[in-house]
Design an enzyme around this catalytic site. Structure first.
Site, mmCIF file in Angstrom:
data_model
loop_
_atom_site.group_PDB
_atom_site.id
_atom_site.type_symbol
_atom_site.label_atom_id
_atom_site.label_comp_id
_atom_site.label_asym_id
_atom_site.label_seq_id
_atom_site.Cartn_x
_atom_site.Cartn_y
_atom_site.Cartn_z
ATOM 1 N N LYS A 1 26.615 66.404 5.808
ATOM 2 C CA LYS A 1 26.453 67.806 5.412
ATOM 3 C C LYS A 1 25.916 68.620 6.582
ATOM 4 C CE LYS A 1 22.784 69.310 3.691
ATOM 5 N NZ LYS A 1 21.554 70.023 4.147
ATOM 6 N N LYS B 1 17.515 73.518 14.180
ATOM 7 C CA LYS B 1 17.734 72.264 13.449
ATOM 8 C C LYS B 1 19.124 71.712 13.745
ATOM 9 C CE LYS B 1 17.045 68.848 10.616
ATOM 10 N NZ LYS B 1 16.642 68.961 9.218
#
Length: 290
Positions: A240, A172
């Site tokens: 983030k 990811k």
């Protein structure tokens, strides 16, 4: 069909849990704001629980899609956490994008309690979740993944194990690194076209089928030109994720100069008040500069 718990009913989790119910699984949901869980049950059936522990009791698979490392620890551990309610042999599937560190921590803690843990972050955004077309990248023990894959396919167009625990989160990170550079390049291209007096839509129509084409170009150029940034995956969340990428790059010795630069550009977008705009809003920064 399996008995499944789903923890976290945000813009991603709400429709993902809905696809599980539509597929015929017995679903219990938990959300920090109980009213949203009640709304989900009214729409999809099933049941809702007051704590992650209660939701996990008796479930074969516990799925989670929450916000960050601390949120994930909160729904997994402690007296009211899912691990405390899971039966031996049950599987926890984490769809949150989190650090490799918390994944390693929770995988080990689950193993101590004879529980299984799969890291399974997703790509495809809100539209992918709503349409059941997510791409899921997974890490964990192969037999555990094999058992969980059919359940995850309720909301996925592709689901693949990339390696041992943590491999899903690392993959990811690659996804987010690639997106950051692509969106910045697309933003610069559209910004340049406007400044040069070109019809941006016509330009994309010509170049989109060639080497410059990308998913971002096809799916975002129209709304970028129209100054609309409401696709669900917010700049705050992208920062983030990029912070996780940059920290991990330091740990593994990778160089990410473009990613670091684009992270700062997203910081500029936040200063413009765009923390909740979607990631294609990088073009707003360029337009604001004149």
């Amino acid at each position: 069909m399996a008995k499944v718990a789903f923890l976290g009913l945000g813009v991603m989790g709400y429709p993902m849990a809905g696809h599980l119910a539509k597929a015929g699984h017995e679903v219990t949901v938990y959300n920090r704001t109980a009213a949203k869980a009640e709304k989900w049950v009214a729409e999809h059936g099933g049941s809702h629980a007051a704590t992650p522990r209660e939701a996990a009791q008796g479930a074969d698979f516990i799925m989670a899609c929450v916000g960050n490392d601390d949120d994930l620890r909160g729904v997994c551990t402690g007296a009211d956490g899912a691990f405390a309610g899971m039966a031996k042999g049950a599987t926890f599937v984490d769809h949150t994008t989190v650090s490799a560190q918390v994944t390693a921590e929770l995988y080990a803690e689950a193993a101590k309690a004879d529980l299984s843990f799969v890291d399974a972050p997703v790509s495809g955004g809100q539209a992918g979740a709503e349409n059941g077309q997510l791409v899921i990248m997974c890490g964990g023990d192969a037999p555990v993944y094999d058992a969980a894959e059919p359940v995850m396919m309720s909301y996925a167009k592709m689901c693949r194990r990339l390696g041992e625990s943590g491999a899903g989160q690392l993959t990811k990170m690659v996804n987010q690194i690639c997106i950051a550079g692509l969106v910045q390049a697309l933003s610069e291209g559209l910004h340049f076209a406007e400044k040069a007096g070109l019809d941006g839509a016509a330009v994309v129509d010509v170049i989109g089928g060639g080497a410059a084409g990308s998913w971002q170009m096809v799916n975002r150029y129209q709304t970028m030109i129209a100054d609309k940034f409401e696709h669900g995956f917010a700049v705050d969340w992208m920062r983030k994720d990029l912070n996780i990428c940059l920290r991990t790059a330091d740990e593994v010795g990778a160089s990410l100069p473009v990613t670091a630069l684009v992270d700062q550009f997203y910081k500029d977008v936040q200063k413009l008040g765009g923390g909740r705009w979607d990631t294609s809003s990088l073009i707003k920064r360029l337009n604001a500069m004149g």
